[in-house]
Structure formats: C-alpha cells, structure tokens
Design a protein around this motif. Sequence first.
Motif, PDB file in Angstrom:
ATOM      1  N   HIS A  41      -6.040   3.068   2.542  1.00 48.68           N
ATOM      2  CA  HIS A  41      -6.683   3.722   3.681  1.00 48.68           C
ATOM      3  C   HIS A  41      -8.179   3.881   3.426  1.00 48.68           C
ATOM      4  O   HIS A  41      -9.001   3.621   4.305  1.00 48.68           O
ATOM      5  CB  HIS A  41      -6.034   5.081   3.947  1.00 48.68           C
ATOM      6  N   LYS A  42      -8.518   4.304   2.216  1.00 53.56           N
ATOM      7  CA  LYS A  42      -9.937   4.539   1.912  1.00 53.56           C
ATOM      8  C   LYS A  42     -10.757   3.263   1.993  1.00 53.56           C
ATOM      9  O   LYS A  42     -11.838   3.252   2.594  1.00 53.56           O
ATOM     10  CB  LYS A  42     -10.093   5.170   0.532  1.00 53.56           C
ATOM     11  N   TRP A  72      -1.185   4.096  -1.032  1.00 54.60           N
ATOM     12  CA  TRP A  72      -1.599   4.026   0.365  1.00 54.60           C
ATOM     13  C   TRP A  72      -2.932   4.722   0.603  1.00 54.60           C
ATOM     14  O   TRP A  72      -3.715   4.307   1.456  1.00 54.60           O
ATOM     15  CB  TRP A  72      -0.525   4.566   1.295  1.00 54.60           C
ATOM     16  N   GLU A  73      -3.229   5.792  -0.167  1.00 51.76           N
ATOM     17  CA  GLU A  73      -4.513   6.474   0.008  1.00 51.76           C
ATOM     18  C   GLU A  73      -5.680   5.529  -0.297  1.00 51.76           C
ATOM     19  O   GLU A  73      -6.687   5.527   0.399  1.00 51.76           O
ATOM     20  CB  GLU A  73      -4.616   7.718  -0.889  1.00 51.76           C
ATOM     21  N   THR A 116     -11.280   2.249   5.640  1.00 49.26           N
ATOM     22  CA  THR A 116     -11.975   3.126   6.585  1.00 49.26           C
ATOM     23  C   THR A 116     -13.342   3.619   6.094  1.00 49.26           C
ATOM     24  O   THR A 116     -14.086   4.200   6.876  1.00 49.26           O
ATOM     25  CB  THR A 116     -11.102   4.357   6.905  1.00 49.26           C
ATOM     26  N   TRP A 123       0.829  -1.208   0.000  1.00 53.46           N
ATOM     27  CA  TRP A 123       0.000   0.000   0.000  1.00 53.46           C
ATOM     28  C   TRP A 123       0.863   1.257   0.000  1.00 53.46           C
ATOM     29  O   TRP A 123       0.393   2.318  -0.411  1.00 53.46           O
ATOM     30  CB  TRP A 123      -0.938   0.024   1.191  1.00 53.46           C
TER      31      TRP A 123
END
Length: 147
Positions: A60-61, A56-57, A64, A51
């Motif tokens: 994360h999305k 990585w965004e 979450t 990631w």
Amino acid sequence: MKDRVINLISVLSVVGSLVFVGLEVRQAHTIALATQVQARVEQQLHRNRLWFEGEWELGHKIATTPYEELTDAERWVRDQDMNWVQLMQQNSFYQYSVGLLDEPQAAVMKEYIERAWRRCNLRHTYDFAALEPAYADYLRSLDDPCV
C-alpha cells in the motif's frame, strides 16, 4: 458419367474436410487467445495476493506514496515492482506481435504500457539493453513526457 460423379463426391469430401479443419484451427486460435488472457489475469492475481502475505502495508505504501518520499528500501521494492510490471508488459507485447492478442486486448495492453512509460520517476528502471528489440522500439516511439 459414373467416374465424374465419384470425382465430384471426392472433391466435395476434400473441400468439406478442409472447411472443417479451418474451423478447428480458428477455434484453437480463439482458445489460445482466451488462455493467454486468463494466464495474465492469474499472474496479476497471484502478484496481488502476495502483498496480503504479511506485507500488505508495504504494498500500500509504495503504491500510494510519492516515490521521492519513500526510503531507500521502499524505493528498491517499488523498482522491483516496476520491473515485474515491465516484464508482464513486454510479454504481452510479444504475444500481440505473434498474434496471440486481439486488437481490443492489445489496446488495453498499450494503455497500461503508456501509463507506466509516463511514470518519469521510475524511468530509470527501464533497462533497454535487456529488452526485446521490438518492445524497446515501441517504447521509444511513444511520446516522452520525461524529457
């Protein structure tokens, strides 16, 4: 009398050798358990590092954001991530079933399997036809909050 002493020494030598072999087998089993735990941790770390290679965004999305709020492409990524999780869990379940995981490690594995099983919005990712029968049976034996 001399023959008996020689026989006794021979028998004690054989028993001593068997005890030594038993200890070696036990040590090899312990090493195998530790190697399996390490391999799973390394796979998890490798996956998590991916990631950070420019996405990585997205990682994360999808971790979450509620599934229903993701785009179709993001849902596909989340489904693929869940497939990876299921493969890891199926592999861990198999290792436990053949004795390569001890009970404390199995308890952790089973907790993670149950957490994934409770994700009702991702239940569609379970392909029971492609699962190992013992793992599929285990999943079916769990309480099902999704019905």
